[in-house]
Every structure is written in C-alpha cells, then in structure tokens.
Design an enzyme around this catalytic site. Structure first.
Site, PDB file in Angstrom:
ATOM      1  CE  LYS A 214      -4.325  -1.842   1.794  1.00 37.51           C
ATOM      2  NZ  LYS A 214      -5.344  -1.819   2.866  1.00 37.51           N
ATOM      3  NE  ARG A 248      -7.508  -8.536   1.286  1.00 35.88           N
ATOM      4  CZ  ARG A 248      -7.228  -7.749   0.264  1.00 35.88           C
ATOM      5  NH1 ARG A 248      -6.311  -6.779   0.416  1.00 35.88           N
ATOM      6  NH2 ARG A 248      -7.840  -7.891  -0.901  1.00 35.88           N
TER       7      ARG A 248
END
Length: 269
Positions: A214, A248
């Site tokens: 991210k 995740r």
C-alpha cells in the site's frame, strides 16, 4: 475461531490471508489472475506457501476506483469460488461490500465476507452474512475522513461495525476487525494507526492488518508498488508482535516465513 472447516488459534498465532484479485485493474496485480486457470494456479501456490485463507476480490478498491455492477462482480468471482471449493481445502473469503455479491459468493461456498466498509455501505450485507452463519472481516472506512482523535475514532467506528454485525445475528466469535490502513486516512494517519496497533489488538475481536504494497509503504520508501515487499514484511512482523490474528498479503511465502520467525522468538511452537 472457526472459519469454514478450519480452526484458528488466535491466542498464539498470526495467519496469512492470501490476496486473489480476479480483476483487470487492481492497484498492484490487476489482470494477473483474472483467468480461471491462472487464478486456481495462484491460489494453489499460495496454499503451498502457507496461506490459511484465500481472499477473492472481483472489484478493485484502489484509490479512485470505478465501481462496477453487482452482476459483473458476481460473474468474475463465482466461477473462481466454486472452483476453489472443489480444488483447495482452505476457507474462502469474498472481498465485497455489496449484499447481492456476498449472497451469491456465500451460496457458492465462501466462508467469510471481507467488507472494506465495515457493513456500513450496504445495510443488507450483515443479515446476508448471518443467514449463512459466515464469518466477517469489518474494515474501517469513512466517507468524510475527518477525525478528532484518530485512534479513538477508528476504534469507535469499528465498534459500531461490530454492533451492526451482532444485531444482524452474526456470531461474536465470527467477527474480525481491520483498522483500515489505506482507507480514508492520510499518509501520516496510516503511520499513526500502525504505531498504535496494540490498542486495536486489545479489543474484544481478532484484528486483521492489511498493508500489503500500500501507499504508506510506497511513500515511506519512495518505491513503486512492485518493490514494497520489505516494507510489507516489517508491518507483518509488527502485526505478529502485537498479536494480530491475520495479515492480508500478496506475497504469501516470505510473510509466512517472517511470522514463523517472530513466533519462534516469542516461544510459539
């Protein structure tokens, strides 16, 4: 905690949820796995590398994403879920915030609803999850990202999401919370969430941390999305140290190894 037919020891362990985006436009791996054979092969590879859950997503939720119709999302994910349930003995998660998609996915055999809007976008999705006695992961998100006290406000929002799930009939021991790194937060706010991750793991529910590739990592290291593996591993170690139940990730093998090393240091066998 039981998800599907698997039991998870969340007191002692951190588990990896492997990301399987069957989309043409996801921010990191769009178009890589949006073919049934490639999707199945990648899921099998993630299982071999130690993934405990496979998270299937049919719509990109990258910043600035374009929402697709429920029908198109269903067409993308259902064949994959049905095939995974036949071929791979792991719990399957459906990454959606839409009740009709969740209903179709759970009917096809999915075991968990992973909702980036924490049951706040679609008022029917909590009841759909309860109908199938499925687990859920409720992520923090906000339409207007304005906070008085970031950590307290995020905890309050997550508590509200959990209450929506409980009121709909979802079992308390089937709820996972995600502080929502990358959603409705600035770069600095994402770092603050990570710095105070231990405050989330003191809550009544298991925590999932989703930071893989991210922007908080890309901005910190000034790296493109395909070079953020080391930064992701650092957050996975942090998640293990603070007793998150799940991470995740895209790159399963190295994250599983990092968790095993951290758990060994902590005396987990």
């Amino acid at each position: 905690m039981i998800i599907g037919n698997k039991e998870f020891d969340l007191t002692n362990r951190t588990y990896v949820m492997g990301i399987l985006n069957v989309t043409p436009d996801s921010f990191s791996d769009g178009g890589c796995w949006n073919n049934l054979d490639r999707a199945l092969a990648h899921a099998e590879k993630m299982k071999e590398e130690g993934a405990a859950i496979i998270d299937v997503g049919g719509e990109s939720t990258r910043p600035g994403y374009t929402q697709i119709s429920d029908e198109e999302e269903i067409e993308r994910v259902i064949p994959v879920i049905e095939a995974l349930k036949k071929e791979i003995d792991l719990p399957i998660s459906i990454d959606t915030y839409k009740s009709t998609v969740a209903d179709a996915a759970l009917s096809a055999g999915a075991d968990l609803v992973n909702d980036i809007w924490g049951f706040l976008y679609d008022e029917k999705i909590a009841a759909v999850t309860a109908k199938y006695d499925a687990a859920c992961c409720l992520s923090h998100n906000r339409e207007i990202p304005v906070y008085e006290n970031l950590v307290s406000d995020v905890i309050g929002d997550l508590t509200k999401s959990a209450q929506i799930a409980l009121q709909a009939g979802v079992r308390k021991d089937a709820i996972i919370l995600d502080p929502g790194v990358g959603f409705a937060k600035s770069y600095e706010e994402n770092l603050t969430i990570l710095k105070h991750l231990d405050e989330f793991t003191r809550l009544e529910y298991p925590i999932l941390l989703g930071t893989s590739r991210k922007s908080v990592i890309g901005l910190t290291l000034d790296l493109p999305k395909d070079q953020r593996e080391e930064g992701t591993l650092v957050t996975t170690v942090l998640a293990t140290q603070t007793h998150c139940g799940f991470v995740r990730v895209h790159d399963v093998e190295k994250n599983v190894r990092a968790i095993k090393m951290m758990e060994a240091i902590n005396g987990v066998k």
